[in-house]
Design an enzyme around this catalytic site. Structure first.
Site, PDB file in Angstrom:
ATOM      1  CE  LYS A 261     -27.930  -9.356  14.639  1.00 56.10           C
ATOM      2  NZ  LYS A 261     -26.573  -9.025  15.123  1.00 56.10           N
TER       3      LYS A 261
ATOM      4  CG  ASP B 144     -23.815 -13.572  13.811  1.00 54.15           C
ATOM      5  OD1 ASP B 144     -23.208 -13.863  12.757  1.00 54.15           O
ATOM      6  OD2 ASP B 144     -23.580 -12.549  14.477  1.00 54.15           O
TER       7      ASP B 144
ATOM      8  CE  LYS C 196     -20.839 -13.999  15.952  1.00 54.85           C
ATOM      9  NZ  LYS C 196     -20.247 -12.794  16.536  1.00 54.85           N
TER      10      LYS C 196
ATOM     11  CG  ASP D  81     -27.160 -12.216  16.525  1.00 50.76           C
ATOM     12  OD1 ASP D  81     -27.186 -11.316  17.381  1.00 50.76           O
ATOM     13  OD2 ASP D  81     -26.554 -12.121  15.444  1.00 50.76           O
TER      14      ASP D  81
ATOM     15  CG  ASP E 260     -19.415 -11.707  13.402  1.00 57.86           C
ATOM     16  OD1 ASP E 260     -20.630 -12.008  13.389  1.00 57.86           O
ATOM     17  OD2 ASP E 260     -18.665 -11.912  14.377  1.00 57.86           O
TER      18      ASP E 260
ATOM     19  CD  GLU F 151     -24.864 -10.665  11.920  1.00 59.20           C
ATOM     20  OE1 GLU F 151     -23.639 -10.467  11.976  1.00 59.20           O
ATOM     21  OE2 GLU F 151     -25.567 -10.825  12.933  1.00 59.20           O
TER      22      GLU F 151
ATOM     23  NE  ARG G 176     -22.380  -3.094  12.029  1.00 58.99           N
ATOM     24  CZ  ARG G 176     -21.334  -2.789  12.791  1.00 58.99           C
ATOM     25  NH1 ARG G 176     -20.568  -1.760  12.485  1.00 58.99           N
ATOM     26  NH2 ARG G 176     -21.063  -3.492  13.870  1.00 58.99           N
TER      27      ARG G 176
HETATM   28  N1  BES Z   1     -24.446 -10.548  17.066  1.00 59.58           N
HETATM   29  C1  BES Z   1     -23.169  -9.952  17.138  1.00 59.58           C
HETATM   30  C2  BES Z   1     -22.986  -9.024  18.301  1.00 59.58           C
HETATM   31  C3  BES Z   1     -23.106  -9.615  19.671  1.00 59.58           C
HETATM   32  C4  BES Z   1     -22.194 -10.547  20.122  1.00 59.58           C
HETATM   33  C5  BES Z   1     -24.112  -9.188  20.512  1.00 59.58           C
HETATM   34  C6  BES Z   1     -22.343 -11.071  21.404  1.00 59.58           C
HETATM   35  C7  BES Z   1     -24.250  -9.688  21.783  1.00 59.58           C
HETATM   36  C8  BES Z   1     -23.352 -10.644  22.219  1.00 59.58           C
HETATM   37  C9  BES Z   1     -22.882  -9.137  15.877  1.00 59.58           C
HETATM   38  O1  BES Z   1     -23.474  -9.590  14.710  1.00 59.58           O
HETATM   39  C10 BES Z   1     -21.405  -9.154  15.667  1.00 59.58           C
HETATM   40  O2  BES Z   1     -20.873 -10.206  15.525  1.00 59.58           O
HETATM   41  N2  BES Z   1     -20.775  -7.991  15.664  1.00 59.58           N
HETATM   42  C11 BES Z   1     -19.365  -7.875  15.493  1.00 59.58           C
HETATM   43  C12 BES Z   1     -19.089  -6.609  14.725  1.00 59.58           C
HETATM   44  C13 BES Z   1     -17.645  -6.425  14.300  1.00 59.58           C
HETATM   45  C14 BES Z   1     -17.230  -7.508  13.347  1.00 59.58           C
HETATM   46  C15 BES Z   1     -17.484  -5.060  13.675  1.00 59.58           C
HETATM   47  C16 BES Z   1     -18.703  -7.838  16.859  1.00 59.58           C
HETATM   48  O3  BES Z   1     -19.251  -7.212  17.777  1.00 59.58           O
HETATM   49  O4  BES Z   1     -17.652  -8.445  17.028  1.00 59.58           O
HETATM   50 ZN    ZN Z   2     -25.212 -10.780  14.945  1.00 59.69          ZN
HETATM   51 ZN    ZN Z   3     -22.294 -10.983  13.623  1.00 61.90          ZN
END
Ligand code: BES
Ligand code: ZN
Ligand code: ZN
Length: 508
Positions: free
Chosen positions: A266, A271, A278, A289, A348, A350, A352
């Protein structure tokens, strides 16, 4: 712009297949000694200032993991850095101790280092030396700095290993450290330095140097290939620079029936969360990210330096995730390149989306094994903290081997469930698949089940959700917040555990 690529680690190592002499000590700024924390009195006496050190350790109850220093009576005032290690310490603990010892050495601007072990049985001594070498390569490497008066740390230039069992595993350590350093360096770059366009330029230069073939799947190509999940994220970017970078390493001697490894990462250069923006704290570090892609690239570099005899394809899904008038939205429906349609729930999530297409494209080459890295979910961090990384696989029978790679490399992983029945949570009323659930219960598991829809069941697949990619104060032998977690794990899995042989044999 910053330098295109990092400079090689400064440290040089030299293995001397003997114990240290007094003349050697006079040539060192710091002498690192990893000592069994149950060392007996007579063994302590063999060490200069041993009596004093023993008394201090007793008084301060210094045990496994502690570091104590003493100035020696040499012309160079050599600093003795003693690290206390229990006999049966894990590799992780051994690396952590080495990290602490190197931090001490670095703080005194030592340039010429030596390392020995005392009172440790064979395997423990070997692991301790390896750990100090790995920690030296990490500590002797500068992450990007933009200070106007930046001074390159010219410390830690030389490490002498004093050990009758100086071994050749150091080649693996060096290659792995170079991969880790590269991964950390790229990840540390600010979002305005590592844009999709500059990432591509940097990788292209690296590919030229390392002899990899490189293909860039730009938005036009991806459109043609129906990569609607990746493009949904990329459409919010200001410029049309996002794409999937495909690198190919091929071993010199080609054999028929050669195994092919696919590394996928990824690479979200920033992000913001997208339309579902966010908040401040959550966004602050999101220039990291893209660490999954940097770890995939670092692993490819390590394998290249090791001249491995199998083929490697590396797929980096590079884009930003931005808010704006063109950005994708909740309830959009898009279709990935394997024909699976996705109902967008949260912009967010994104990671996946971009991985879905990267995995599907990688799978078309029929690799023997697919291994992906991604800072995919906050849920994984909530479950494990930043000390472990989450592991998911479509080969449940491999669990022992996959976990062993974590224990042996010191990059620890924890397996989460991958049962099919989780899929009911991702059923969509209007598309083949829902991107995530509206609440984010067990989101790391659901994200892995989501990705599973883009990997054909007959291809063995391992997914690492890099919860340990970033940790305040570092992790193990790495003392920077960005850890580059995954390169050491992957190299162990591929070389020591021989995962490709297992994959090729078809054993479940
Ligand atoms: N990049 C983030 C996940 C992340 C955050 C990894 C902090 C390591 C540290 C990812 O893209 C994300 O924002 N995921 C969301 C998914 C949710 C909206 C289903 C999350 O984890 O809040
Ligand atoms: Zn992310
Ligand atoms: Zn994200």
């Amino acid at each position: 712009m910053s330098k295109l690529l990092p400079e090689a680690a400064l440290a040089r190592t030299q293995a001397l297949a003997r114990h240290v002499h007094n003349d050697d000590l006079a040539q060192l700024d710091a002498w690192l000694v990893v000592i069994a924390d149950d060392l007996d009195e007579t063994a302590w006496r063999t060490l200069p200032r041993g009596e004093w050190l023993r008394a201090e350790c007793g008084r301060r109850k210094l045990r496994n993991g502690s570091v104590i220093t003493a100035r020696l009576d040499t012309a160079a005032q050599t600093l003795l850095i003693a690290g206390m290690r229990k006999r049966h310490a894990s590799v992780f603990e051994t690396l952590q101790l080495a990290g602490r010892m190197l931090k001490e050495a670095k703080s005194t601007q030592a340039r010429r280092l030596g390392v020995s072990t005392l009172g440790l049985p064979g395997a423990a001594a070997g692991e301790s030396l390896e750990a100090v070498v790995a920690a030296t390569y990490a500590a002797g490497f500068d992450l990007p700095s933009f200070k106007s008066k930046h001074q390159a740390a010219d410390s830690l230039v030389e490490l002498k290993l004093f050990s009758p069992r100086a071994n050749d595993d150091l080649k693996v350590t060096r290659a792995t450290s170079e991969g880790n350093n590269l991964a950390r360096w790229l990840t540390a770059l600010p979002g305005n330095e590592l844009t999709a366009a500059s990432y591509r330029r940097r990788v292209s230069e690296l590919a030229r140097r390392e002899g990899w073939r490189m293909q860039f799947l730009d938005s036009r190509t991806l459109k043609r290939r129906g990569a609607g999940a990746f493009l949904a994220v990329a459409q919010g970017n200001e410029t049309d620079d996002a794409g999937i970078i495909h690198l190919r390493y091929r071993p010199r001697a080609r054999k028929t029936g050669q195994k092919l490894l696919a590394l996928i990462g990824k690479g979200v250069c920033f992000d913001t969360g997208g339309t579902n923006l966010k908040p401040h704290r959550g966004m602050l570090d999101m220039h990291t990210d893209m660490e999954g892609s940097a770890v995939a690239l670092g692993t490819l570099l390590a394998l290249t330096r090791l001249n491995v005899g199998f083929a490697v394809d590396c797929w980096l899904a590079v884009t930003e995730n931005r808010i704006g008038p063109k950005a994708y939205k909740p309830q959009d429906v898009v279709t990935a390149s394997n024909g699976v349609s996705i109902q967008v729930i949260h912009t967010d999530a994104e990671g996946r989306m971009v991985l879905a297409d990267a995995l599907a494209l990688a799978a078309r080459e029929r690799p023997t094994l697919m291994l992906d890295f991604a800072t995919l979910t906050g849920a994984c961090v909530n479950a494990l903290t930043e000390r472990y990384t989450g592991l998911f696989t479509n080969r449940p029978g491999w669990h022992t081997m996959l976990e062993r790679a974590g224990t042996e490399s010191g990059e620890r992983v924890w397996r989460f469930p991958m049962d099919e029945d989780f899929d009911t949570d991702l059923e969509s009323p209007i598309a083949d698949l829902m991107q995530c659930t509206p609440d984010s219960k067990g989101d790391h598991i659901l994200a892995a089940r989501f990705l599973n829809r883009f990997v054909p069941a007959e291809i063995p697949w391992v997914h690492l959700d890099l919860a340990a990619g970033q940790r305040a104060g570092g992790l193990g032998h790495i003392t920077t917040d960005i850890t580059g977690f995954g390169v050491r794990y992957a190299v162990n899995l591929l070389t020591a555990q021989k995962v490709l042989e297992r994959a090729a044999s078809g054993k479940q």
